[in-house]
Design an enzyme around this catalytic site. Structure first.
Site, PDB file in Angstrom:
ATOM      1  N   GLY A  78      45.992 -20.748 -14.931  1.00  0.00           N
ATOM      2  CA  GLY A  78      47.143 -21.561 -14.568  1.00  0.00           C
ATOM      3  C   GLY A  78      48.471 -20.848 -14.746  1.00  0.00           C
ATOM      4  O   GLY A  78      49.509 -21.493 -14.869  1.00  0.00           O
ATOM      5  N   ARG A  79      48.433 -19.525 -14.778  1.00  0.00           N
ATOM      6  CA  ARG A  79      49.621 -18.682 -14.956  1.00  0.00           C
ATOM      7  C   ARG A  79      50.267 -18.856 -16.335  1.00  0.00           C
ATOM      8  O   ARG A  79      51.439 -18.514 -16.523  1.00  0.00           O
ATOM      9  CB  ARG A  79      50.668 -18.946 -13.857  1.00  0.00           C
ATOM     10  CG  ARG A  79      50.187 -18.562 -12.442  1.00  0.00           C
ATOM     11  CD  ARG A  79      49.768 -17.093 -12.400  1.00  0.00           C
ATOM     12  NE  ARG A  79      49.551 -16.613 -11.053  1.00  0.00           N
ATOM     13  CZ  ARG A  79      48.338 -16.464 -10.487  1.00  0.00           C
ATOM     14  NH1 ARG A  79      47.246 -16.793 -11.163  1.00  0.00           N
ATOM     15  NH2 ARG A  79      48.231 -15.983  -9.274  1.00  0.00           N
ATOM     16  N   LEU A  80      49.503 -19.360 -17.303  1.00  0.00           N
ATOM     17  CA  LEU A  80      50.001 -19.441 -18.681  1.00  0.00           C
ATOM     18  C   LEU A  80      49.620 -18.128 -19.374  1.00  0.00           C
ATOM     19  O   LEU A  80      48.712 -18.068 -20.203  1.00  0.00           O
ATOM     20  CB  LEU A  80      49.403 -20.653 -19.403  1.00  0.00           C
ATOM     21  CG  LEU A  80      50.099 -21.075 -20.700  1.00  0.00           C
ATOM     22  CD1 LEU A  80      51.543 -21.485 -20.430  1.00  0.00           C
ATOM     23  CD2 LEU A  80      49.337 -22.202 -21.380  1.00  0.00           C
ATOM     24  N   HIS A  81      50.338 -17.093 -19.004  1.00  0.00           N
ATOM     25  CA  HIS A  81      50.007 -15.751 -19.465  1.00  0.00           C
ATOM     26  C   HIS A  81      50.352 -15.563 -20.945  1.00  0.00           C
ATOM     27  O   HIS A  81      51.214 -16.257 -21.491  1.00  0.00           O
ATOM     28  CB  HIS A  81      50.776 -14.704 -18.649  1.00  0.00           C
ATOM     29  CG  HIS A  81      50.718 -14.925 -17.176  1.00  0.00           C
ATOM     30  ND1 HIS A  81      49.539 -15.055 -16.484  1.00  0.00           N
ATOM     31  CD2 HIS A  81      51.726 -15.035 -16.256  1.00  0.00           C
ATOM     32  CE1 HIS A  81      49.802 -15.227 -15.198  1.00  0.00           C
ATOM     33  NE2 HIS A  81      51.114 -15.237 -15.033  1.00  0.00           N
ATOM     34  N   ARG A  86      44.988 -15.364  -6.950  1.00  0.00           N
ATOM     35  CA  ARG A  86      43.732 -15.607  -7.655  1.00  0.00           C
ATOM     36  C   ARG A  86      44.087 -16.005  -9.073  1.00  0.00           C
ATOM     37  O   ARG A  86      45.112 -15.579  -9.618  1.00  0.00           O
ATOM     38  CB  ARG A  86      42.821 -14.371  -7.657  1.00  0.00           C
ATOM     39  CG  ARG A  86      43.369 -13.173  -8.410  1.00  0.00           C
ATOM     40  CD  ARG A  86      42.477 -11.955  -8.227  1.00  0.00           C
ATOM     41  NE  ARG A  86      43.002 -10.768  -8.874  1.00  0.00           N
ATOM     42  CZ  ARG A  86      42.586 -10.297 -10.049  1.00  0.00           C
ATOM     43  NH1 ARG A  86      41.634 -10.943 -10.702  1.00  0.00           N
ATOM     44  NH2 ARG A  86      43.101  -9.206 -10.568  1.00  0.00           N
TER      45      ARG A  86
END
Length: 215
Positions: free
Chosen positions: A190-193, A9
């Site tokens: 977008g998993r750009l944590h 997710r």
């Protein structure tokens, strides 16, 4: 079997920026901990504790955090347990607070020390009698023949103990993880944590340096 490669997710909560961070790691942890309690997340004080033995073989389990302040994070356990034996020869640990409901985690690394007798009593005394009986009757991490054996040990100890509270055994007490790093991880689209880490700088008299890490 489920297709795990498609099981994901995206993260959609607000990010974590340097200007939003509290001045110290303990103030930031306190703010996030209050958030997770307010969100009614089950077991908000559950934390993964990772240790390693003298050969470097890793091990991990979940315990309940029982206190924190600027000195570190405190939990209680049996000194005779697997983690107790590992910490005796390699007094270092890593912690992970997996607050998935808020798309957050907190990661800690540091050294580990025992908290002392009085502080260990303070951890032991609030435990329900049933939990105290189980801790005394069970030699944690050792092999037993059956559950019935454990239940019988608890039953016998219950009969033999005349006080409401079971005395704390010498082999049970508290540990404090003294942090060297404390990382606050906020999931990003977008998993750009966002990953902001406090690092203790021993060369500056124990001060802290803030770093941003790539996701």
């Amino acid at each position: 079997m489920a297709d795990l490669s498609r099981m994901r997710r995206d993260y959609d909560r607000p990010g974590l920026r340097e200007e939003d961070l509290a001045p110290t790691w303990v103030e930031q942890f306190d703010a996030w901990f209050r958030d997770v309690v307010a969100a009614d997340v089950p077991d908000p004080n559950a934390v993964v504790v990772a240790t390693a033995d003298a050969d470097g073989a890793p091990d991990a389990r979940i315990v309940l955090l029982k206190g924190y302040d600027e000195a570190g994070f405190v939990f209680g356990t049996s000194y005779a347990s697997a983690k107790g034996a590992q910490l005796a020869v390699n007094p270092r640990a890593a912690l992970v607070f997996p607050w998935h409901a808020l798309q957050r985690q907190v990661r800690v690394t540091g050294t580990v020390e025992r908290v002392g007798e009085a502080a260990s009593d303070d951890l032991w005394d609030p435990r329900p009698r049933e939990a105290q009986l189980a801790a005394v009757a069970s030699v944690q991490s050792t092999v037993v023949d059956s559950r019935e054996e454990l239940e019988e040990r608890v039953r016998l100890l219950d009969e033999e103990t005349t006080t409401e509270k079971v005395p704390r055994p010498p082999a049970w007490g508290g540990y404090r993880v003294v942090p060297r790093t404390v990382e606050f991880w906020q999931g990003g689209p977008g998993r750009l944590h966002d990953r902001l880490r406090f690092v203790r700088d021993d060369e500056e008299g124990g001060g802290w340096v803030l770093q941003r890490l790539a996701p």
